[in-house]
Design a protein around this motif. Structure first.
Motif, PDB file in Angstrom:
ATOM      1  N   HIS A  63       0.846  -1.208   0.000  1.00 48.57           N
ATOM      2  CA  HIS A  63       0.000   0.000   0.000  1.00 48.57           C
ATOM      3  C   HIS A  63       0.871   1.243   0.000  1.00 48.57           C
ATOM      4  CE1 HIS A  63      -4.084  -1.576   0.402  1.00 48.57           C
ATOM      5  NE2 HIS A  63      -3.549  -2.560   1.087  1.00 48.57           N
ATOM      6  N   ALA A  64       1.834   1.309   0.902  1.00 45.11           N
ATOM      7  CA  ALA A  64       2.705   2.484   0.983  1.00 45.11           C
ATOM      8  C   ALA A  64       3.547   2.626  -0.275  1.00 45.11           C
ATOM      9  CB  ALA A  64       3.605   2.387   2.221  1.00 45.11           C
ATOM     10  N   ARG A  65       4.122   1.529  -0.748  1.00 47.70           N
ATOM     11  CA  ARG A  65       4.977   1.581  -1.935  1.00 47.70           C
ATOM     12  C   ARG A  65       4.208   2.098  -3.145  1.00 47.70           C
ATOM     13  NH1 ARG A  65       8.275  -3.639  -3.642  1.00 47.70           N
ATOM     14  NH2 ARG A  65       9.558  -2.874  -1.946  1.00 47.70           N
ATOM     15  N   LEU A  66       3.045   1.545  -3.403  1.00 49.96           N
ATOM     16  CA  LEU A  66       2.283   1.920  -4.595  1.00 49.96           C
ATOM     17  C   LEU A  66       1.778   3.354  -4.512  1.00 49.96           C
ATOM     18  CD1 LEU A  66       0.309  -1.385  -5.182  1.00 49.96           C
ATOM     19  CD2 LEU A  66       2.368  -0.602  -6.363  1.00 49.96           C
ATOM     20  N   HIS A  67       1.304   3.758  -3.352  1.00 52.80           N
ATOM     21  CA  HIS A  67       0.798   5.121  -3.230  1.00 52.80           C
ATOM     22  C   HIS A  67       1.915   6.157  -3.297  1.00 52.80           C
ATOM     23  CE1 HIS A  67      -2.889   3.032  -1.971  1.00 52.80           C
ATOM     24  NE2 HIS A  67      -3.464   4.084  -2.516  1.00 52.80           N
ATOM     25  N   ARG A  68       3.132   5.766  -2.969  1.00 51.46           N
ATOM     26  CA  ARG A  68       4.268   6.687  -3.015  1.00 51.46           C
ATOM     27  C   ARG A  68       4.877   6.776  -4.407  1.00 51.46           C
ATOM     28  NH1 ARG A  68       8.522   4.378   0.318  1.00 51.46           N
ATOM     29  NH2 ARG A  68       6.655   3.965   1.493  1.00 51.46           N
ATOM     30  N   HIS A  69       4.923   5.652  -5.152  1.00 50.63           N
ATOM     31  CA  HIS A  69       5.715   5.606  -6.383  1.00 50.63           C
ATOM     32  C   HIS A  69       4.948   5.299  -7.658  1.00 50.63           C
ATOM     33  CE1 HIS A  69       9.355   5.835  -4.022  1.00 50.63           C
ATOM     34  NE2 HIS A  69       8.974   4.812  -3.298  1.00 50.63           N
ATOM     35  N   SER A  70       3.715   4.943  -7.586  1.00 54.54           N
ATOM     36  CA  SER A  70       3.035   4.400  -8.763  1.00 54.54           C
ATOM     37  C   SER A  70       1.923   5.289  -9.284  1.00 54.54           C
ATOM     38  CB  SER A  70       2.460   3.021  -8.434  1.00 54.54           C
ATOM     39  OG  SER A  70       3.503   2.140  -8.111  1.00 54.54           O
ATOM     40  N   LEU A  71       1.758   5.226 -10.585  1.00 50.00           N
ATOM     41  CA  LEU A  71       0.603   5.836 -11.237  1.00 50.00           C
ATOM     42  C   LEU A  71      -0.640   5.018 -10.886  1.00 50.00           C
ATOM     43  CD1 LEU A  71      -0.669   7.751 -13.373  1.00 50.00           C
ATOM     44  CD2 LEU A  71      -0.019   6.053 -15.093  1.00 50.00           C
ATOM     45  N   GLY A  72      -0.478   3.726 -10.888  1.00 45.95           N
ATOM     46  CA  GLY A  72      -1.579   2.819 -10.584  1.00 45.95           C
ATOM     47  C   GLY A  72      -1.096   1.390 -10.553  1.00 45.95           C
ATOM     48  N   TRP A  73      -2.025   0.486 -10.475  1.00 50.96           N
ATOM     49  CA  TRP A  73      -1.755  -0.943 -10.468  1.00 50.96           C
ATOM     50  C   TRP A  73      -3.036  -1.612 -10.916  1.00 50.96           C
ATOM     51  CZ3 TRP A  73      -1.992   2.295  -6.368  1.00 50.96           C
ATOM     52  CH2 TRP A  73      -3.114   2.173  -5.540  1.00 50.96           C
ATOM     53  N   VAL A  74      -2.911  -2.866 -11.273  1.00 51.22           N
ATOM     54  CA  VAL A  74      -4.089  -3.629 -11.689  1.00 51.22           C
ATOM     55  C   VAL A  74      -4.138  -4.912 -10.872  1.00 51.22           C
ATOM     56  CG1 VAL A  74      -5.307  -4.760 -13.591  1.00 51.22           C
ATOM     57  CG2 VAL A  74      -3.920  -2.705 -14.038  1.00 51.22           C
ATOM     58  N   CYS A  75      -5.293  -5.196 -10.333  1.00 55.34           N
ATOM     59  CA  CYS A  75      -5.540  -6.464  -9.651  1.00 55.34           C
ATOM     60  C   CYS A  75      -6.521  -7.269 -10.489  1.00 55.34           C
ATOM     61  CB  CYS A  75      -6.152  -6.232  -8.275  1.00 55.34           C
ATOM     62  SG  CYS A  75      -5.044  -5.407  -7.111  1.00 55.34           S
ATOM     63  N   ALA A  76      -6.185  -8.531 -10.701  1.00 58.77           N
ATOM     64  CA  ALA A  76      -7.115  -9.470 -11.327  1.00 58.77           C
ATOM     65  C   ALA A  76      -7.685 -10.341 -10.212  1.00 58.77           C
ATOM     66  CB  ALA A  76      -6.391 -10.334 -12.359  1.00 58.77           C
ATOM     67  N   ARG A  77      -8.968 -10.554 -10.258  1.00 58.11           N
ATOM     68  CA  ARG A  77      -9.615 -11.370  -9.230  1.00 58.11           C
ATOM     69  C   ARG A  77     -10.473 -12.436  -9.898  1.00 58.11           C
ATOM     70  NH1 ARG A  77      -8.168 -10.457  -4.151  1.00 58.11           N
ATOM     71  NH2 ARG A  77      -7.439  -8.351  -3.790  1.00 58.11           N
ATOM     72  N   ASP A  78     -10.446 -13.589  -9.286  1.00 59.53           N
ATOM     73  CA  ASP A  78     -11.335 -14.679  -9.673  1.00 59.53           C
ATOM     74  C   ASP A  78     -12.139 -14.995  -8.424  1.00 59.53           C
ATOM     75  OD1 ASP A  78     -12.660 -16.842 -10.666  1.00 59.53           O
ATOM     76  OD2 ASP A  78     -10.882 -17.946 -11.276  1.00 59.53           O
ATOM     77  N   GLY A  79     -13.371 -14.524  -8.403  1.00 58.85           N
ATOM     78  CA  GLY A  79     -14.119 -14.560  -7.148  1.00 58.85           C
ATOM     79  C   GLY A  79     -13.434 -13.583  -6.215  1.00 58.85           C
ATOM     80  N   GLY A  80     -13.086 -14.024  -5.042  1.00 61.15           N
ATOM     81  CA  GLY A  80     -12.367 -13.163  -4.115  1.00 61.15           C
ATOM     82  C   GLY A  80     -10.857 -13.316  -4.179  1.00 61.15           C
ATOM     83  N   ALA A  81     -10.378 -14.328  -4.896  1.00 63.10           N
ATOM     84  CA  ALA A  81      -8.943 -14.637  -4.898  1.00 63.10           C
ATOM     85  C   ALA A  81      -8.170 -13.752  -5.864  1.00 63.10           C
ATOM     86  CB  ALA A  81      -8.721 -16.097  -5.257  1.00 63.10           C
ATOM     87  N   LEU A  82      -6.988 -13.306  -5.431  1.00 61.73           N
ATOM     88  CA  LEU A  82      -6.100 -12.542  -6.290  1.00 61.73           C
ATOM     89  C   LEU A  82      -5.539 -13.479  -7.355  1.00 61.73           C
ATOM     90  CD1 LEU A  82      -4.838  -9.704  -6.672  1.00 61.73           C
ATOM     91  CD2 LEU A  82      -2.890 -10.526  -5.313  1.00 61.73           C
ATOM     92  N   ALA A  83      -5.860 -13.195  -8.620  1.00 62.95           N
ATOM     93  CA  ALA A  83      -5.444 -14.045  -9.734  1.00 62.95           C
ATOM     94  C   ALA A  83      -4.354 -13.392 -10.567  1.00 62.95           C
ATOM     95  CB  ALA A  83      -6.653 -14.375 -10.622  1.00 62.95           C
TER      96      ALA A  83
END
Length: 133
Positions: A34-54
Motif C-alpha cells: 500500500h505504501a509503496r504503490l501510493h508513493r511511487h506508482s501511477l496505478g496498479w491492476v488487480c485481477a480477481r477470480d471470485g475473491g482470490a487474487l489471480a
C-alpha cells in the motif's frame, strides 16, 4: 468463475506478498505494498477470480508521460490462461487515461513472446547498469 480486472483495485499486503514471492521465486516478504504503490506508482491492476487474487501488475511512472510495468505476476496454476495479457491491457488503458504517451517494460528474453506477441509491445534497444554486485 470469471476473472475481473480493476485499475487501482483493492488488495491486502499479504496476498500481494504471497503472489510476488511465487512469481519471482523468493521467500515471502513483509512488504508494505500500500505504501509503496501510493508513493511511487501511477496505478496498479488487480485481477480477481471470485475473491482470490489471480494476478497483479504495478504501473510506476515519471510523473509525466512515461509509465513502466513492474512486477507482473500471475499464480503458476493460472498462467497461460490470458490473465497476464488482461492485466497488461488494463494497465495500458489506465496509463493512457492518465495522459501517458509511453508504457515501457523490461523483460527476460523468455518473456518476449508474452510481451511482444501477446501484449503488443514493440522491441526497442535499451541499456542497463547493475548497481549491486
Amino acid at each position: 468463475m470469471t476473472v475481473t480486472y480493476e485499475w487501482r483495485g483493492g488488495f491486502g499486503n499479504a496476498e500481494v506478498n504471497a503472489l510476488h514471492a511465487e512469481a519471482f521465486r523468493h521467500p515471502v516478504l513483509d512488504t508494505d505494498w500500500h505504501a509503496r504503490l501510493h508513493r511511487h506508482s501511477l496505478g496498479w491492476v488487480c485481477a480477481r477470480d471470485g475473491g482470490a487474487l489471480a494476478g497483479f501488475v504495478n504501473v510506476a511512472w515519471d510523473g509525466d508521460v512515461h509509465a513502466f510495468l513492474l512486477d507482473t505476476a500471475v499464480p503458476a496454476t493460472r498462467r497461460r490462461a490470458g490473465i497476464g495479457a488482461g492485466l497488461v491491457a488494463e494497465a495500458v488503458a489506465g496509463a493512457r487515461a492518465a495522459g501517458c504517451a509511453w508504457l515501457h517494460v523490461d523483460f527476460a528474453e523468455e518473456l518476449r513472446p508474452f510481451y511482444v506477441d501477446g501484449c503488443g509491445f514493440r522491441p526497442t534497444p535499451a541499456g542497463l547498469v547493475a548497481l549491486t554486485g
